[in-house]
Enzyme design. Structure first.
Site, mmCIF file in Angstrom:
data_model
loop_
_atom_site.group_PDB
_atom_site.id
_atom_site.type_symbol
_atom_site.label_atom_id
_atom_site.label_comp_id
_atom_site.label_asym_id
_atom_site.label_seq_id
_atom_site.Cartn_x
_atom_site.Cartn_y
_atom_site.Cartn_z
ATOM 1 C CD GLN A 46 -2.884 -0.664 2.540
ATOM 2 O OE1 GLN A 46 -2.373 -0.447 3.627
ATOM 3 N NE2 GLN A 46 -4.188 -0.759 2.384
ATOM 4 C CG ASN A 48 -1.211 4.514 3.171
ATOM 5 O OD1 ASN A 48 -2.142 4.111 2.484
ATOM 6 N ND2 ASN A 48 -0.618 3.743 4.061
ATOM 7 N NE ARG A 59 -1.741 13.166 9.991
ATOM 8 C CZ ARG A 59 -2.965 12.934 9.500
ATOM 9 N NH1 ARG A 59 -3.517 11.758 9.614
ATOM 10 N NH2 ARG A 59 -3.617 13.915 8.905
ATOM 11 C CE1 TYR A 132 1.529 5.108 6.019
ATOM 12 C CE2 TYR A 132 1.206 7.438 5.556
ATOM 13 C CZ TYR A 132 0.753 6.245 6.101
ATOM 14 O OH TYR A 132 -0.463 6.194 6.719
ATOM 15 C CE LYS A 167 -6.522 3.828 16.106
ATOM 16 N NZ LYS A 167 -6.704 3.404 14.722
ATOM 17 C CG ASP A 168 -3.004 8.762 17.406
ATOM 18 O OD1 ASP A 168 -3.174 7.527 17.332
ATOM 19 O OD2 ASP A 168 -2.685 9.454 16.423
#
Length: 183
Positions: A46, A48, A59, A132, A167-168
Site C-alpha cells: 500500500q 499512503n 500522528r 509512505y 484515538k492517539d
C-alpha cells in the site's frame, strides 16, 4: 540511494543519490533489490498520503503486530515533519529506545521503519504532506499504539501538540499494562 543505519538496529535513514544535469536531477527513491541487499524488507503493498493542516499536528505512535507486522518507508514531500520511531521488539537490545529525525521536502530523506517499531510524527510546518509505503495491509486486529507523551519513552517533540486524534490520546501508558498487550 544512500543507506545510513540508526542506533536502532534495522532502522535506516535513506538519502537520495542524485544524478544532476542541466535539466535538474534524477534519483531512485525505492528499489526492492537494494533494500534486500541491506537486509531490509521491501515495502509496497500500500502507498499512503497524509496531509496536516497546521504545524504541531501529531500522528502516532502506531504499529502492527504479527501476523500483519509492517515495515514502512516514510518521506515528507511538502513542508517538514519530525518523525520518531520506538523499538517495540522485546528481545532487542534497544527495546523501548527511540530515534527522531526531521524529514522535509528540502532534505528529501526517507526513514525506513522496521517491523515492530512504533512510529509517529509531528508537522513542523502548516500544510505538510507525507508519502509512505507499507509492507502489509492495514489490519485493525493487529494495530497497536503508544501514547506520544508516555513518560517511559520520554520523547521530546519539537513543538507543542496542536492537533491529535482521540484515538492517539487514548492508548494506555506502557507502565500501566502488561508488556504482552503490545505484542
Amino acid at each position: 540511494m544512500i543507506f545510513e543505519e540508526t542506533h536502532l538496529s534495522g532502522a535506516f535513514v535513506i538519502s537520495l543519490e542524485k544524478k544532476e544535469d542541466h535539466r535538474g536531477f534524477f534519483s531512485r527513491a525505492f528499489c526492492s533489490k537494494e533494500f534486500e541487499e541491506h537486509g531490509l524488507k521491501p515495502v509496497g503493498v500500500q502507498c499512503n498520503l497524509a496531509g496536516n493542516f497546521v504545524k504541531g499536528t501529531l500522528r502516532g505512535m502506531h504499529y502492527q503486530v504479527p501476523p500483519a507486522a509492517e515495515a514502512k518507508l516514510f518521506r515528507c514531500i511538502k513542508g517538514a515533519n519530525y518523525h520518531v520511531i520506538a523499538d517495540m521488539r522485546p528481545n532487542s537490545p534497544t527495546y523501548l529506545q527511540h530515534f527522531g529525525i526531521e524529514l522535509s521536502s528540502d532534505n528529501q530523506s526517507a526513514l525506513y521503519i522496521p517491523e515492530m517499531f512504533a512510529h509517529g510524527y509531528q508537522a513542523l510546518t502548516d500544510g505538510s504532506e507525507a508519502f509512505y509505503m507499507v509492507s502489509e495491509f492495514y489490519t485493525p486486529g493487529c494495530e497497536r499504539g503508544l501514547r506520544y507523551d508516555d513518560p517511559t519513552l520520554n520523547i521530546k517533540w519539537p513543538l507543542p501538540v496542536t492537533e491529535i486524534s482521540e484515538k492517539d490520546t487514548a492508548w494506555p501508558l506502557l507502565n500501566s499494562v502488561k508488556p504482552e498487550v503490545y505484542l
